[in-house]
Write an enzyme that holds these catalytic residues in place. Structure first.
Site, PDB file in Angstrom:
ATOM      1  N   GLY A  15       0.837  -1.212   0.000  1.00 58.18           N
ATOM      2  CA  GLY A  15       0.000   0.000   0.000  1.00 58.18           C
ATOM      3  C   GLY A  15       0.864   1.252   0.000  1.00 58.18           C
ATOM      4  O   GLY A  15       1.856   1.315   0.717  1.00 58.18           O
ATOM      5  N   ARG A  76       0.961  -5.096  -5.556  1.00 57.10           N
ATOM      6  CA  ARG A  76       1.065  -6.333  -4.776  1.00 57.10           C
ATOM      7  C   ARG A  76       1.266  -7.420  -5.831  1.00 57.10           C
ATOM      8  O   ARG A  76       0.438  -7.582  -6.714  1.00 57.10           O
ATOM      9  CB  ARG A  76      -0.201  -6.534  -3.938  1.00 57.10           C
ATOM     10  CG  ARG A  76      -0.310  -5.478  -2.825  1.00 57.10           C
ATOM     11  CD  ARG A  76      -1.201  -5.907  -1.693  1.00 57.10           C
ATOM     12  NE  ARG A  76      -1.008  -5.052  -0.524  1.00 57.10           N
ATOM     13  CZ  ARG A  76      -1.704  -3.937  -0.279  1.00 57.10           C
ATOM     14  NH1 ARG A  76      -2.661  -3.564  -1.086  1.00 57.10           N
ATOM     15  NH2 ARG A  76      -1.456  -3.207   0.787  1.00 57.10           N
ATOM     16  N   ASP A 107       6.004  -5.042   6.147  1.00 55.34           N
ATOM     17  CA  ASP A 107       6.585  -6.352   6.481  1.00 55.34           C
ATOM     18  C   ASP A 107       6.655  -7.303   5.296  1.00 55.34           C
ATOM     19  O   ASP A 107       7.645  -8.011   5.118  1.00 55.34           O
ATOM     20  CB  ASP A 107       5.686  -7.038   7.527  1.00 55.34           C
ATOM     21  CG  ASP A 107       6.133  -6.704   8.925  1.00 55.34           C
ATOM     22  OD1 ASP A 107       7.271  -6.252   9.092  1.00 55.34           O
ATOM     23  OD2 ASP A 107       5.313  -6.913   9.855  1.00 55.34           O
ATOM     24  N   THR A 129       4.429   2.559   5.542  1.00 53.98           N
ATOM     25  CA  THR A 129       3.041   2.112   5.626  1.00 53.98           C
ATOM     26  C   THR A 129       2.289   3.027   6.586  1.00 53.98           C
ATOM     27  O   THR A 129       2.858   3.448   7.604  1.00 53.98           O
ATOM     28  CB  THR A 129       2.911   0.646   6.105  1.00 53.98           C
ATOM     29  OG1 THR A 129       1.537   0.392   6.449  1.00 53.98           O
ATOM     30  CG2 THR A 129       3.752   0.333   7.337  1.00 53.98           C
ATOM     31  N   ASP A 131      -0.026   2.028   8.422  1.00 58.23           N
ATOM     32  CA  ASP A 131      -0.576   1.206   9.511  1.00 58.23           C
ATOM     33  C   ASP A 131       0.290   1.193  10.789  1.00 58.23           C
ATOM     34  O   ASP A 131      -0.193   0.816  11.846  1.00 58.23           O
ATOM     35  CB  ASP A 131      -0.743  -0.255   9.059  1.00 58.23           C
ATOM     36  CG  ASP A 131      -1.629  -0.376   7.833  1.00 58.23           C
ATOM     37  OD1 ASP A 131      -2.466   0.513   7.636  1.00 58.23           O
ATOM     38  OD2 ASP A 131      -1.473  -1.359   7.076  1.00 58.23           O
ATOM     39  N   ASP A 133       2.401  -0.899  11.599  1.00 60.97           N
ATOM     40  CA  ASP A 133       2.346  -2.263  12.135  1.00 60.97           C
ATOM     41  C   ASP A 133       3.636  -3.044  11.904  1.00 60.97           C
ATOM     42  O   ASP A 133       3.604  -4.268  11.756  1.00 60.97           O
ATOM     43  CB  ASP A 133       1.152  -3.008  11.498  1.00 60.97           C
ATOM     44  CG  ASP A 133       1.268  -3.082   9.983  1.00 60.97           C
ATOM     45  OD1 ASP A 133       2.120  -2.369   9.400  1.00 60.97           O
ATOM     46  OD2 ASP A 133       0.497  -3.833   9.363  1.00 60.97           O
ATOM     47  N   ARG A 175      -5.356  -2.236   8.624  1.00 60.13           N
ATOM     48  CA  ARG A 175      -5.319  -3.686   8.406  1.00 60.13           C
ATOM     49  C   ARG A 175      -5.646  -4.394   9.721  1.00 60.13           C
ATOM     50  O   ARG A 175      -6.681  -4.105  10.306  1.00 60.13           O
ATOM     51  CB  ARG A 175      -3.969  -4.111   7.845  1.00 60.13           C
ATOM     52  CG  ARG A 175      -4.079  -5.418   7.064  1.00 60.13           C
ATOM     53  CD  ARG A 175      -2.779  -5.862   6.476  1.00 60.13           C
ATOM     54  NE  ARG A 175      -2.385  -5.027   5.358  1.00 60.13           N
ATOM     55  CZ  ARG A 175      -1.590  -5.425   4.397  1.00 60.13           C
ATOM     56  NH1 ARG A 175      -1.119  -6.641   4.379  1.00 60.13           N
ATOM     57  NH2 ARG A 175      -1.250  -4.617   3.423  1.00 60.13           N
TER      58      ARG A 175
HETATM   59  P1  ADP Z   1       3.288  -4.689   2.869  1.00 64.33           P
HETATM   60  O1  ADP Z   1       4.648  -4.605   2.299  1.00 64.33           O
HETATM   61  O2  ADP Z   1       2.656  -3.352   3.026  1.00 64.33           O
HETATM   62  O3  ADP Z   1       3.217  -5.551   4.124  1.00 64.33           O
HETATM   63  P2  ADP Z   1       2.128  -6.856   1.317  1.00 64.33           P
HETATM   64  O4  ADP Z   1       2.072  -7.816   2.450  1.00 64.33           O
HETATM   65  O5  ADP Z   1       0.942  -6.771   0.406  1.00 64.33           O
HETATM   66  O6  ADP Z   1       2.351  -5.356   1.786  1.00 64.33           O
HETATM   67  O7  ADP Z   1       3.429  -7.214   0.477  1.00 64.33           O
HETATM   68  C1  ADP Z   1       3.786  -6.480  -0.668  1.00 64.33           C
HETATM   69  C2  ADP Z   1       4.428  -7.390  -1.676  1.00 64.33           C
HETATM   70  O8  ADP Z   1       5.635  -7.934  -1.132  1.00 64.33           O
HETATM   71  C3  ADP Z   1       3.611  -8.619  -2.062  1.00 64.33           C
HETATM   72  O9  ADP Z   1       2.645  -8.328  -3.045  1.00 64.33           O
HETATM   73  C4  ADP Z   1       4.684  -9.544  -2.590  1.00 64.33           C
HETATM   74  O10 ADP Z   1       5.058  -9.178  -3.900  1.00 64.33           O
HETATM   75  C5  ADP Z   1       5.841  -9.232  -1.658  1.00 64.33           C
HETATM   76  N1  ADP Z   1       5.849 -10.217  -0.551  1.00 64.33           N
HETATM   77  C6  ADP Z   1       5.043 -10.243   0.537  1.00 64.33           C
HETATM   78  N2  ADP Z   1       5.316 -11.298   1.331  1.00 64.33           N
HETATM   79  C7  ADP Z   1       6.323 -11.976   0.728  1.00 64.33           C
HETATM   80  C8  ADP Z   1       7.054 -13.170   1.028  1.00 64.33           C
HETATM   81  N3  ADP Z   1       6.812 -13.878   2.137  1.00 64.33           N
HETATM   82  N4  ADP Z   1       8.015 -13.557   0.153  1.00 64.33           N
HETATM   83  C9  ADP Z   1       8.284 -12.849  -0.956  1.00 64.33           C
HETATM   84  N5  ADP Z   1       7.630 -11.719  -1.304  1.00 64.33           N
HETATM   85  C10 ADP Z   1       6.661 -11.287  -0.484  1.00 64.33           C
HETATM   86  O1  F6P Z   2      -1.455  -1.167   4.444  1.00 63.75           O
HETATM   87  C1  F6P Z   2      -2.171  -0.012   4.131  1.00 63.75           C
HETATM   88  C2  F6P Z   2      -3.627  -0.329   3.919  1.00 63.75           C
HETATM   89  O2  F6P Z   2      -4.301   0.863   3.556  1.00 63.75           O
HETATM   90  C3  F6P Z   2      -4.320  -0.997   5.097  1.00 63.75           C
HETATM   91  O3  F6P Z   2      -4.671  -0.073   6.106  1.00 63.75           O
HETATM   92  C4  F6P Z   2      -5.479  -1.649   4.406  1.00 63.75           C
HETATM   93  O4  F6P Z   2      -5.926  -2.777   5.125  1.00 63.75           O
HETATM   94  C5  F6P Z   2      -4.901  -2.077   3.087  1.00 63.75           C
HETATM   95  O5  F6P Z   2      -3.772  -1.260   2.856  1.00 63.75           O
HETATM   96  C6  F6P Z   2      -5.851  -1.950   1.923  1.00 63.75           C
HETATM   97  O6  F6P Z   2      -5.217  -2.473   0.806  1.00 63.75           O
HETATM   98  P1  F6P Z   2      -5.737  -2.312  -0.696  1.00 63.75           P
HETATM   99  O7  F6P Z   2      -5.133  -1.050  -1.223  1.00 63.75           O
HETATM  100  O8  F6P Z   2      -5.186  -3.516  -1.381  1.00 63.75           O
HETATM  101  O9  F6P Z   2      -7.218  -2.251  -0.649  1.00 63.75           O
END
Ligand code: ADP
Ligand code: F6P
Length: 324
Positions: A15, A76, A107, A129, A131, A133, A175
């Site tokens: 995000g 993503r 994360d 982020t 969040d 978090d 989230r």
């Molecule tokens: P955030 O980085 O905000 O936590 P996401 O969890 O959606 O958001 O992760 C963003 C992107 O990072 C995912 O769409 C994926 O491409 C990559 N990613 C997430 N988790 C993993 C993982 N365990 N291993 C490899 N790539 C990952």
């Molecule tokens: O991580 C940022 C965030 O806005 C969260 O607060 C929310 O749960 C999520 O992203 C929404 O994701 P998307 O843009 O995929 O709807």
């Protein structure tokens, strides 16, 4: 000292959050100052797979410090969870001479950076982020702006809620974490704050609290509800039916992710971005830049991802005592 790497990349992932552009700008300019070429990778990890690369000059990031969103776009990318695509991404980096990569995200994005470092690309994660978090850091880029945006919106809802002597449920993002809700709830003087970390789902208790507050002379009742709990509209209908007090739900949604970053976010983004470029110049890898005890530090990604974060019980209890 001459930089150990000649060419690095920067991408945003997950995000978007306000301050990501200030962060990209800092990576680019500090990287150039350290004698490195800095490549913008477009669309997060998807851009690594599709070779969406462009060398960025200092001028390419002019006038971006105040802009919300991310000039590199974000995504993503499901495929990136798989080893064959992580390997391909590392190969694509090598093909273009990219030896190191700054990943701005949460994360999940750090987990991706960790995998890339296993395939020989030097990686540095930066916490971006709304969040807040991410366990290893007290601060994440975008949180301050998002909270202030939500705070302003809740203040406005409160005006109309008081005028109509209503109960208002305002749902904020985050989230599965309640940081935005807790800060907005304390910051607006909400009567109830529902956090995924502490809510007991006892709606009758909530209803009793609304009725008691009405008897005590409170004209309106503001409930800040975290996205991790959700269901604000149906909750409003049930509360109205049980109390006889009009209840409305407002879901703030994506407005919380946009807008010009606050001074705090610009500052953190600029310093953390510069630190990331410096770490790559020193040849470091698999690190996350974080804020701990008010200081900028860098820690191992494996360690960072193993950490847990908790909402402060004291802050939760204060939010209740200040809402009498
Ligand atoms: P955030 O980085 O905000 O936590 P996401 O969890 O959606 O958001 O992760 C963003 C992107 O990072 C995912 O769409 C994926 O491409 C990559 N990613 C997430 N988790 C993993 C993982 N365990 N291993 C490899 N790539 C990952
Ligand atoms: O991580 C940022 C965030 O806005 C969260 O607060 C929310 O749960 C999520 O992203 C929404 O994701 P998307 O843009 O995929 O709807």
């Amino acid at each position: 000292m001459a930089a150990k790497l000649k060419k690095i990349g920067v991408l945003t992932s997950g995000g978007d959050s306000p301050g990501m552009n200030a962060c990209i700008r800092a990576v680019v300019r500090e990287g150039i100052s350290r004698g490195m070429e800095v490549v913008g990778v477009y669309e997060g990890y998807r851009g690594l797979l599709n070779e969406k690369f462009k060398t960025l000059s200092a001028r390419d990031v002019s006038d971006t410090i105040s802009k919300g969103g991310t000039i590199l776009f974000t995504a993503r990318c499901k495929e990136f969870h798989e080893e064959e695509y992580q390997r391909l991404a590392a190969e694509n980096c090598r093909k273009h001479g990219i030896e190191g990569l700054v990943v701005i995200g949460g994360d999940g994005s750090f987990a991706g950076a960790q995998k890339l470092s296993h395939f020989g690309i030097n990686t540095i994660g930066l916490p971006g982020t709304i969040d807040m978090d991410i366990a290893c850091t007290e601060y994440t880029i975008g949180f301050d702006t998002a909270v202030n945006t939500a705070l302003e919106a809740i203040d406005k809802v409160r005006d109309t809620s008081t005028s109509h002597e209503r109960c208002s449920i305002i749902e904020v993002m985050g989230r599965n974490a309640g940081y935005i809700a807790l800060w907005c709830g304390i910051g607006t003087g909400a009567e109830d704050i529902l956090l995924p970390e502490s809510y007991d789902y006892d709606e009758q208790k909530l209803i009793n609290h609304i009725i008691e507050n009405r008897k005590r002379g409170k004209k309106r009742h503001i409930i800040v509800n975290a996205e991790g709990i959700g269901h604000s509209s149906s909750m409003a209908r049930r509360i109205e039916a049980a109390t006889g007090i009009e209840c409305r739900a407002t879901i703030l949604g994506y407005m919380q992710r946009g807008g010009a970053p606050s001074a705090r976010d610009r500052m953190a983004a600029s310093i953390m971005g510069a630190i990331a470029a410096d770490l790559l110049a020193e040849g470091k890898t698999n690190r996350v830049v974080a804020m701990q005890n008010g200081k900028y530090v860098d820690i191992d990604i494996d360690e960072a991802l193993a950490m847990q974060k908790h909402i402060s019980d004291y802050e939760v209890s204060v939010s209740q005592s200040l809402a009498i």
